[in-house]
Design a protein around this motif. Structure first.
Motif, mmCIF file in Angstrom:
data_model
loop_
_atom_site.group_PDB
_atom_site.id
_atom_site.type_symbol
_atom_site.label_atom_id
_atom_site.label_comp_id
_atom_site.label_asym_id
_atom_site.label_seq_id
_atom_site.Cartn_x
_atom_site.Cartn_y
_atom_site.Cartn_z
ATOM 1 N N ASP A 353 0.814 -1.225 0.000
ATOM 2 C CA ASP A 353 0.000 0.000 0.000
ATOM 3 C C ASP A 353 0.845 1.272 0.000
ATOM 4 O O ASP A 353 0.384 2.334 -0.425
ATOM 5 C CB ASP A 353 -0.935 0.011 1.223
ATOM 6 C CG ASP A 353 -1.991 -1.095 1.141
ATOM 7 O OD1 ASP A 353 -2.247 -1.568 0.013
ATOM 8 O OD2 ASP A 353 -2.541 -1.489 2.194
ATOM 9 N N GLY A 440 -2.513 -5.589 -9.277
ATOM 10 C CA GLY A 440 -3.461 -5.309 -8.192
ATOM 11 C C GLY A 440 -3.825 -3.846 -8.059
ATOM 12 O O GLY A 440 -4.374 -3.429 -7.036
ATOM 13 N N ASN A 442 -6.106 -0.773 -9.086
ATOM 14 C CA ASN A 442 -7.339 -0.376 -9.769
ATOM 15 C C ASN A 442 -7.166 1.009 -10.389
ATOM 16 O O ASN A 442 -6.102 1.636 -10.266
ATOM 17 C CB ASN A 442 -8.536 -0.428 -8.816
ATOM 18 C CG ASN A 442 -8.365 0.488 -7.604
ATOM 19 O OD1 ASN A 442 -7.554 1.425 -7.629
ATOM 20 N ND2 ASN A 442 -9.118 0.222 -6.540
ATOM 21 N N ARG A 445 -5.851 3.935 -8.196
ATOM 22 C CA ARG A 445 -4.410 3.907 -7.916
ATOM 23 C C ARG A 445 -3.585 4.191 -9.176
ATOM 24 O O ARG A 445 -2.528 4.817 -9.110
ATOM 25 C CB ARG A 445 -4.009 2.550 -7.335
ATOM 26 C CG ARG A 445 -4.450 2.348 -5.894
ATOM 27 C CD ARG A 445 -3.941 1.029 -5.344
ATOM 28 N NE ARG A 445 -2.477 0.982 -5.252
ATOM 29 C CZ ARG A 445 -1.793 -0.106 -4.945
ATOM 30 N NH1 ARG A 445 -2.435 -1.251 -4.724
ATOM 31 N NH2 ARG A 445 -0.476 -0.082 -4.871
ATOM 32 N N CYS A 560 -10.764 -2.238 -14.944
ATOM 33 C CA CYS A 560 -9.963 -1.994 -13.737
ATOM 34 C C CYS A 560 -10.596 -0.895 -12.889
ATOM 35 O O CYS A 560 -10.032 -0.473 -11.879
ATOM 36 C CB CYS A 560 -8.521 -1.640 -14.102
ATOM 37 S SG CYS A 560 -8.351 -0.268 -15.233
ATOM 38 N N THR A 562 -12.638 -0.600 -10.458
ATOM 39 C CA THR A 562 -13.275 -1.338 -9.375
ATOM 40 C C THR A 562 -12.871 -0.708 -8.042
ATOM 41 O O THR A 562 -11.866 -0.003 -7.959
ATOM 42 C CB THR A 562 -12.809 -2.804 -9.372
ATOM 43 O OG1 THR A 562 -11.374 -2.826 -9.269
ATOM 44 C CG2 THR A 562 -13.223 -3.521 -10.647
ATOM 45 N N THR A 563 -13.685 -0.956 -7.027
ATOM 46 C CA THR A 563 -13.330 -0.442 -5.699
ATOM 47 C C THR A 563 -12.263 -1.316 -5.050
ATOM 48 O O THR A 563 -11.420 -0.847 -4.306
ATOM 49 C CB THR A 563 -14.569 -0.390 -4.786
ATOM 50 O OG1 THR A 563 -15.195 -1.668 -4.786
ATOM 51 C CG2 THR A 563 -15.551 0.664 -5.276
ATOM 52 N N GLU A 564 -12.332 -2.604 -5.357
ATOM 53 C CA GLU A 564 -11.354 -3.546 -4.802
ATOM 54 C C GLU A 564 -10.232 -3.797 -5.820
ATOM 55 O O GLU A 564 -10.187 -3.174 -6.880
ATOM 56 C CB GLU A 564 -12.055 -4.867 -4.448
ATOM 57 C CG GLU A 564 -13.188 -4.730 -3.438
ATOM 58 C CD GLU A 564 -12.717 -4.199 -2.103
ATOM 59 O OE1 GLU A 564 -11.582 -4.560 -1.692
ATOM 60 O OE2 GLU A 564 -13.446 -3.401 -1.484
ATOM 61 N N VAL A 565 -9.370 -4.747 -5.493
ATOM 62 C CA VAL A 565 -8.297 -5.157 -6.416
ATOM 63 C C VAL A 565 -8.937 -5.819 -7.634
ATOM 64 O O VAL A 565 -9.827 -6.663 -7.492
ATOM 65 C CB VAL A 565 -7.338 -6.151 -5.714
ATOM 66 C CG1 VAL A 565 -6.333 -6.716 -6.699
ATOM 67 C CG2 VAL A 565 -6.621 -5.461 -4.554
ATOM 68 N N SER A 567 -9.901 -8.259 -10.698
ATOM 69 C CA SER A 567 -9.865 -9.726 -10.776
ATOM 70 C C SER A 567 -8.647 -10.198 -11.577
ATOM 71 O O SER A 567 -8.245 -9.572 -12.557
ATOM 72 C CB SER A 567 -11.140 -10.236 -11.444
ATOM 73 O OG SER A 567 -11.015 -11.606 -11.756
#
Length: 619
Positions: A353, A440, A442, A445, A560, A562-565, A567
């Motif tokens: 992070d 990883g 999104n 980032r 990409c 997305t709120t999360e990492v 897929s």
């Protein structure tokens, strides 16, 4: 080390140059002395340093000045012979011979000189009182030897010192005026210290000192000898020994002491074991050992290389967070002459992070370098001392050259661990986002990354049927005119188009028909930015129709944003197709191919995370 040594003897007539050579060869003083001795060669097996030695005589009566100049230019060391009972011959050392030699040699690569006082049997006093000021005046003078050709006193020592002056010169190591090591020597010995400091605590403990001793001299130190060494350092400096181990200051002091006591060979043995030449540069042979890579073969790191790199990571991961901070990266590369990783590396491999390179990302970058540029990988492993720590002939032992890809296709199986996927698409189609999502990151980032810190490569691990593999993504520039064979050579192709841009798919169709329609390389069409509205493509066939016509898998939706990492399923599918290109074609009409790949990825991602946590606990 040099393959041979050439010693030239010069000096005034009648000082005994020829007698010295003949006394050495026959081990007795000659009854008749010719004007000049023929050049002789002493075989390697009878010299202390095991190096063939050529001894050359000079005679003013038989040779011209031009011949003298030629011999000076060929010599590795020059012995200026004077007679201890002849003041004029001593004066000629400084008034004639040293200036003449200096005029005929390059200032940056001066030949070492040895002053030889012959006929010591004829006097009771020493000439050293006269010679010492001369030695202090001229840095090129390595030493002075008084000898006698008549009673054979110091004859063999004279030629040993001459040989030693070439093989173990003082000049590159030590400055007599300052009485300290030269900066280039300190730099080389500091690298050697850091490599030998296996736990990176800033001291060499007894185990590390013993490993160092065995590595350089093929013999360990007895416990008492270790204590004696440390006691010598303790007596001479306050911070040379810490926690009963040798500090860098103590290590440098010991080498200064060796040189001051005339034991240059000790320091040179250490330097040469760690790859240095006479100019204290790492040799080309050390950094770039020969490795043959046939066409259609790739290069990978083997198991021992990964174990070594893991130990290097552990050594520098001081806070044990399984990531390298900028300071830890800087510390790791202190044994390099330059910083090999730029800011783009942080967007080529996985980071945490904070944007720091993780353990997995660190191994991935090494894997990438070895795959793309094996010579550079060998160079980097050389700086880290791989062949020394793992006691290998060279760092080429760390490399596996895979078998020809055609054999893999014929046998329908592969032993390779690294697979290359070339990512092609029109500008703005989402290629860069596709690469960064593999790491990883999104869209949120990705937008924080500076343009000059971006990379055209991304590499990470995927799991295919229980096997961990590396997938290397390479973003290829979209200009048709500049597509080279290297741009097209890969294990799987990714054709990316923007679903929201009606002009985007046409590029994919054109590049497929021009470069891949007759290829056996599997191709996958990626429908990028699938979170946006899907526009009708301005091409004669829709992406689905095009894929059906050319027997390709249907376009794979990808985003990409997305709120999360993002897929990783699609990357596992790409790796699976790269590993089993024959299955990708055979299973085209069978959706279970994708299902098996995705399921395998999910199961082994869970297992991989569990193993990672277990590793973290151990560390």
């Amino acid at each position: 080390m040099r393959k041979d040594v050439r010693i030239l003897l010069v000096g005034e007539p009648k000082v005994g140059k020829t007698s010295l050579i003949m006394s050495l060869v026959s081990e007795e003083f000659p009854d008749e002395v010719p004007l000049r001795a023929e050049e002789i060669t002493i075989p390697a097996d009878v010299t202390p340093e095991r190096v063939p030695t050529h001894i050359v005589d000079y005679s003013e009566a038989e040779q011209s000045e031009e011949q003298l100049y030629q011999e000076i230019s060929k010599a590795n060391v020059i012995c200026i012979v004077y007679s201890v009972n002849n003041k004029k011959s001593i004066e000629k050392v400084t008034s004639h011979w040293i200036p003449l030699i200096n005029d005929r040699t390059d200032k940056d690569s001066r030949v070492p000189l040895i002053l030889v006082g012959n006929k010591s049997d004829l006097v009771e006093h020493s000439s050293m009182e006269t010679i010492l000021p001369i030695m202090n005046q001229y840095q090129d003078i390595e030493t002075c030897v008084e000898c006698s050709a008549k009673n054979l006193k110091n004859i063999s020592e004279l030629f040993y010192y001459a040989q030693k002056a070439v093989l173990h010169p003082t000049g590159p190591l030590y400055c007599p005026e300052e009485k300290e090591l030269k900066p280039s020597c300190i730099k080389a010995l500091t690298r050697i210290f850091k490599i030998s400091d296996l736990d990176n605590d800033g001291i060499l403990n007894d185990n590390e000192l013993n490993f160092f001793q065995r590595t350089c001299f093929n013999t360990p130190l007895a416990p008492q000898a270790l204590e004696d060494v440390k006691n010598v350092v303790r007596r001479n400096m306050t911070d040379g020994v810490k926690n009963n181990g040798l500090s860098l200051k103590g290590f440098l002091f010991l080498h200064t002491l060796f040189i001051q006591r005339g034991r240059h060979e000790t320091t040179w043995t250490v330097l040469r074991r760690f790859g240095y030449d006479d100019d204290l540069e790492l040799t080309q042979e050390y950094l770039f050992p020969i490795i043959k890579v046939p066409p259609d073969c790739t290069t990978e790191l083997n198991h021992n290389a990964y174990l070594f790199l893991q130990s290097v990571f552990d050594k520098h991961d001081k806070d044990r967070d399984c990531a390298l901070s900028p300071e830890e990266v800087k510390d790791l590369f202190k044994v390099f002459p330059y910083m090999p990783w730029g800011p783009d590396v942080n967007n080529t491999v996985c980071t945490n992070d904070k944007g720091w390179i993780t353990y997995q990302g660190y191994l991935s970058q090494w894997t990438l370098t070895t795959y793309l540029d094996v010579q550079r990988s060998l160079e980097y492993l050389g700086y880290l001392g791989y062949s020394i720590i793992y006691e290998q002939e060279s760092q080429a032992a760390a490399i596996t050259v895979t078998r020809n890809k055609r054999i893999d296709l014929q046998k329908k199986q592969t032993q390779r661990s690294v697979f290359r996927c070339n990512v092609l698409g029109a500008r703005g189609s989402g290629k860069s986002g596709f690469l960064l999502a593999f790491l990883g990151k999104n869209l949120r980032r990705q937008r924080q990354i500076r343009d000059d810190h971006k990379s055209y490569y991304a590499i990470s691990t995927t799991y295919v049927y229980g096997q961990e593999k590396y997938l290397l993504l390479h973003e290829v520039m979209p200009d048709f005119d500049f597509l080279s064979e290297a741009d097209l050579a890969c294990d799987v192709v990714c054709l990316v188009y923007d679903v929201n841009n009606p002009e985007s798919f046409e590029y994919c169709a054109k590049v497929y028909k021009q470069c891949f329609i007759d290829s056996k390389t599997p191709c996958v069409v990626i429908a990028a930015k699938s979170d946006l509205h899907e526009a009708r493509q301005h091409y004669s066939l829709s992406p689905h129709e095009f894929c059906r016509k050319h027997k390709l898998h249907p376009p794979q939706p990808f985003t990409c944003n997305t709120t999360e990492v993002p897929s990783k399923d699609v990357y596992t599918r790409l790796t699976t197709m790269a590993m089993y290109p024959h299955m990708a074609q055979a299973d085209l009409k069978n959706s279970t191919f994708w299902l098996r790949a995705s399921l395998g990825a999910t199961v082994f991602a869970v297992l991989g995370f569990a193993m990672y946590r277990a590793l973290l606990k151990q560390r």
